[in-house]
Design a protein around this motif. Structure first.
Motif, PDB file in Angstrom:
ATOM      1  N   TYR A  85       0.828  -1.210   0.000  1.00  0.00           N
ATOM      2  CA  TYR A  85       0.000   0.000   0.000  1.00  0.00           C
ATOM      3  C   TYR A  85       0.860   1.258   0.000  1.00  0.00           C
ATOM      4  CZ  TYR A  85      -4.098  -2.881   0.736  1.00  0.00           C
ATOM      5  OH  TYR A  85      -5.083  -3.802   0.567  1.00  0.00           O
ATOM      6  N   ARG A  86       1.890   1.256   0.826  1.00  0.00           N
ATOM      7  CA  ARG A  86       2.757   2.439   0.891  1.00  0.00           C
ATOM      8  C   ARG A  86       3.380   2.710  -0.471  1.00  0.00           C
ATOM      9  NH1 ARG A  86       7.519   3.110   5.307  1.00  0.00           N
ATOM     10  NH2 ARG A  86       5.787   3.800   6.562  1.00  0.00           N
ATOM     11  N   GLN A  87       3.897   1.658  -1.124  1.00  0.00           N
ATOM     12  CA  GLN A  87       4.558   1.827  -2.421  1.00  0.00           C
ATOM     13  C   GLN A  87       3.551   2.256  -3.497  1.00  0.00           C
ATOM     14  OE1 GLN A  87       4.976  -0.954  -0.426  1.00  0.00           O
ATOM     15  NE2 GLN A  87       7.027  -0.438   0.308  1.00  0.00           N
ATOM     16  N   ALA A  88       2.363   1.644  -3.474  1.00  0.00           N
ATOM     17  CA  ALA A  88       1.341   1.982  -4.471  1.00  0.00           C
ATOM     18  C   ALA A  88       0.841   3.409  -4.275  1.00  0.00           C
ATOM     19  CB  ALA A  88       0.177   0.987  -4.373  1.00  0.00           C
ATOM     20  N   LEU A  89       0.635   3.805  -3.028  1.00  0.00           N
ATOM     21  CA  LEU A  89       0.165   5.165  -2.740  1.00  0.00           C
ATOM     22  C   LEU A  89       1.179   6.195  -3.227  1.00  0.00           C
ATOM     23  CD1 LEU A  89      -2.075   6.845  -1.255  1.00  0.00           C
ATOM     24  CD2 LEU A  89      -0.602   6.767   0.761  1.00  0.00           C
ATOM     25  N   ASP A  90       2.445   5.948  -2.956  1.00  0.00           N
ATOM     26  CA  ASP A  90       3.511   6.852  -3.387  1.00  0.00           C
ATOM     27  C   ASP A  90       3.533   6.968  -4.914  1.00  0.00           C
ATOM     28  OD1 ASP A  90       6.012   8.397  -2.968  1.00  0.00           O
ATOM     29  OD2 ASP A  90       6.944   6.687  -3.963  1.00  0.00           O
ATOM     30  N   PHE A  91       3.393   5.831  -5.591  1.00  0.00           N
ATOM     31  CA  PHE A  91       3.398   5.796  -7.060  1.00  0.00           C
ATOM     32  C   PHE A  91       2.208   6.578  -7.628  1.00  0.00           C
ATOM     33  CE2 PHE A  91       1.592   3.489 -10.779  1.00  0.00           C
ATOM     34  CZ  PHE A  91       2.565   3.807 -11.721  1.00  0.00           C
ATOM     35  N   LEU A  92       1.018   6.352  -7.067  1.00  0.00           N
ATOM     36  CA  LEU A  92      -0.197   6.958  -7.606  1.00  0.00           C
ATOM     37  C   LEU A  92      -0.284   8.461  -7.320  1.00  0.00           C
ATOM     38  CD1 LEU A  92      -2.730   4.113  -6.746  1.00  0.00           C
ATOM     39  CD2 LEU A  92      -1.981   4.796  -9.039  1.00  0.00           C
ATOM     40  N   LYS A  93       0.466   8.916  -6.328  1.00  0.00           N
ATOM     41  CA  LYS A  93       0.452  10.351  -6.013  1.00  0.00           C
ATOM     42  C   LYS A  93       1.389  11.149  -6.926  1.00  0.00           C
ATOM     43  CE  LYS A  93      -1.137  10.771  -1.262  1.00  0.00           C
ATOM     44  NZ  LYS A  93      -0.825  11.284   0.085  1.00  0.00           N
ATOM     45  N   LYS A  94       2.229  10.431  -7.679  1.00  0.00           N
ATOM     46  CA  LYS A  94       3.182  11.108  -8.563  1.00  0.00           C
ATOM     47  C   LYS A  94       2.619  11.226  -9.973  1.00  0.00           C
ATOM     48  CE  LYS A  94       7.297   9.872  -5.950  1.00  0.00           C
ATOM     49  NZ  LYS A  94       8.449   8.964  -5.823  1.00  0.00           N
ATOM     50  N   SER A  95       3.065  12.249 -10.669  1.00  0.00           N
ATOM     51  CA  SER A  95       2.564  12.466 -12.037  1.00  0.00           C
ATOM     52  C   SER A  95       3.187  11.475 -13.025  1.00  0.00           C
ATOM     53  CB  SER A  95       2.854  13.899 -12.484  1.00  0.00           C
ATOM     54  OG  SER A  95       4.240  14.166 -12.371  1.00  0.00           O
ATOM     55  N   ASP A  96       4.400  11.025 -12.708  1.00  0.00           N
ATOM     56  CA  ASP A  96       5.113  10.110 -13.614  1.00  0.00           C
ATOM     57  C   ASP A  96       4.674   8.670 -13.322  1.00  0.00           C
ATOM     58  OD1 ASP A  96       6.801   8.754 -15.235  1.00  0.00           O
ATOM     59  OD2 ASP A  96       8.665   9.514 -14.374  1.00  0.00           O
ATOM     60  N   GLN A  97       3.696   8.187 -14.092  1.00  0.00           N
ATOM     61  CA  GLN A  97       3.173   6.836 -13.877  1.00  0.00           C
ATOM     62  C   GLN A  97       3.402   5.966 -15.112  1.00  0.00           C
ATOM     63  OE1 GLN A  97      -0.859   6.849 -12.349  1.00  0.00           O
ATOM     64  NE2 GLN A  97      -0.397   8.435 -10.842  1.00  0.00           N
ATOM     65  N   THR A  98       4.609   6.033 -15.644  1.00  0.00           N
ATOM     66  CA  THR A  98       4.967   5.231 -16.810  1.00  0.00           C
ATOM     67  C   THR A  98       5.070   3.760 -16.410  1.00  0.00           C
ATOM     68  OG1 THR A  98       7.313   5.505 -16.337  1.00  0.00           O
ATOM     69  CG2 THR A  98       6.289   7.127 -17.806  1.00  0.00           C
ATOM     70  N   GLY A  99       5.096   2.911 -17.428  1.00  0.00           N
ATOM     71  CA  GLY A  99       5.259   1.482 -17.172  1.00  0.00           C
ATOM     72  C   GLY A  99       6.550   1.183 -16.444  1.00  0.00           C
ATOM     73  N   GLU A 100       7.595   1.934 -16.779  1.00  0.00           N
ATOM     74  CA  GLU A 100       8.891   1.728 -16.135  1.00  0.00           C
ATOM     75  C   GLU A 100       8.803   2.063 -14.642  1.00  0.00           C
ATOM     76  OE1 GLU A 100      13.511   3.398 -16.282  1.00  0.00           O
ATOM     77  OE2 GLU A 100      12.050   4.097 -17.763  1.00  0.00           O
TER      78      GLU A 100
END
Length: 314
Positions: free
Chosen positions: A248-263
């Protein structure tokens, strides 16, 4: 002692197969299941916690699942109170409780008792400590702890931010070092429960394969969508206990960022995998610590546990 109530504790690291084993036991005997998992208490957090599905819960009812929202806090003290009440109720109905999970702090609290002289969480004091960390760095906070509680300073690393915060919080609220208060901790002994402790501890390589497989499935069945839904429903931040759960922590951090590329998503998935392996490592350490103080039967394979527990409690 004949008046002690039997309680089965089934412990193990994440993805070790303990829940499946508990469900098999449930089918074979006069048992009820109590979840010992600090993540399963949260509503709407299903995929990332590997929560039993609605169908599984209907077939194998688990107590202490879906108790609170992801914005709330559930403590070890609350767990002991809730679990003790359930154990009493189950025995009054002629059932034997199986406590199953991987939150070793909860098991420790149940086995050894809790310190009645430790204060509860004070969010104002915590905020003050965190503000100092933001202003002066964690080095300054750690230095303050070492000054007021040198023993805690020896025990904790500077990276143990939660434990440092709690230790300073206790000192600010009581004027006493947390190590002193913990040393005076009362034990719930002689205990009215007769604990049968079982640990499922697979080979590390085998466990790492299972963890990897579990996370692959988690992503496939929509874990990121679950976290998106949580973000819409709740005002989440990474400091909430619910969002400290691995994944959850990692996913939340990812989803809060504008850069959501596959990489970037693959990097996030790798971080979640690493965090889950680290969790398993900590769970092994906790288990070994508990085994030093309490009688345990340890199994390295699910098959070995199935056979033995069927004979013991069938």
């Amino acid at each position: 002692m004949s008046n002690q109530l039997p309680v089965i504790n089934l412990m193990g690291p994440t993805a070790s197969g303990k829940t499946a084993l508990a469900c098999q036991l449930y089918e074979q005997g006069n048992f009820e299941l109590i979840s010992v998992d600090s993540a399963l208490v949260f509503k709407d957090m299903d995929i990332g916690t590997a929560k039993p599905t609605q169908e599984e819960q209907a077939r194998y009812p688990h107590h202490l699942i879906d108790l609170i929202s992801p914005l709330e806090v559930y403590s070890a003290s609350q767990f002991v109170d809730d679990a003790s009440a359930l154990i009493e109720d189950m025995h009054s109905r002629g059932k034997t409780p199986i406590l199953v999970g991987g939150t070793m702090l909860y098991f420790k609290a149940l086995l050894e008792g809790l310190s009645s002289n430790l204060p509860g969480t004070d969010y104002a004091v915590r905020a003050e400590i965190e503000e100092k960390a933001a202003r002066e760095g964690w080095e300054a906070v750690y230095a303050e702890l070492c000054q007021v509680d040198p023993l805690a300073g020896q025990r904790f690393k500077m990276s143990d931010k939660q434990r440092i915060t709690r230790a300073l919080e206790v000192f600010k609220l009581t004027g006493e070092p947390i190590t002193k208060l913990q040393a005076e901790q009362p034990k719930n002994l002689p205990y009215k429960y007769n604990f049968h402790n079982y640990a499922l501890m697979p080979d590390r390589l085998e466990l790492h394969k299972r963890i990897e497989k579990r996370l692959e499935i988690m992503w496939e069945i929509g874990f990121l969508n679950e976290v998106k839904g949580l973000m819409k429903k709740y005002d989440l931040d990474e400091n909430l206990p619910s969002m400290r759960s691995v994944g959850y922590r990692q996913a939340l951090d990812f989803l809060k960022k504008s850069d959501q590329t596959g990489e970037k998503q693959r990097e996030m998935e790798d971080r979640a995998l690493f965090a889950t392996r680290q969790l398993a490592k900590r769970q092994y350490t906790w288990l070994r610590s508990l085994q030093e103080k309490h009688k345990f039967t340890t199994y390295f394979t699910i098959e070995q546990a199935q056979e033995d527990l069927r004979n013991c409690h069938g």
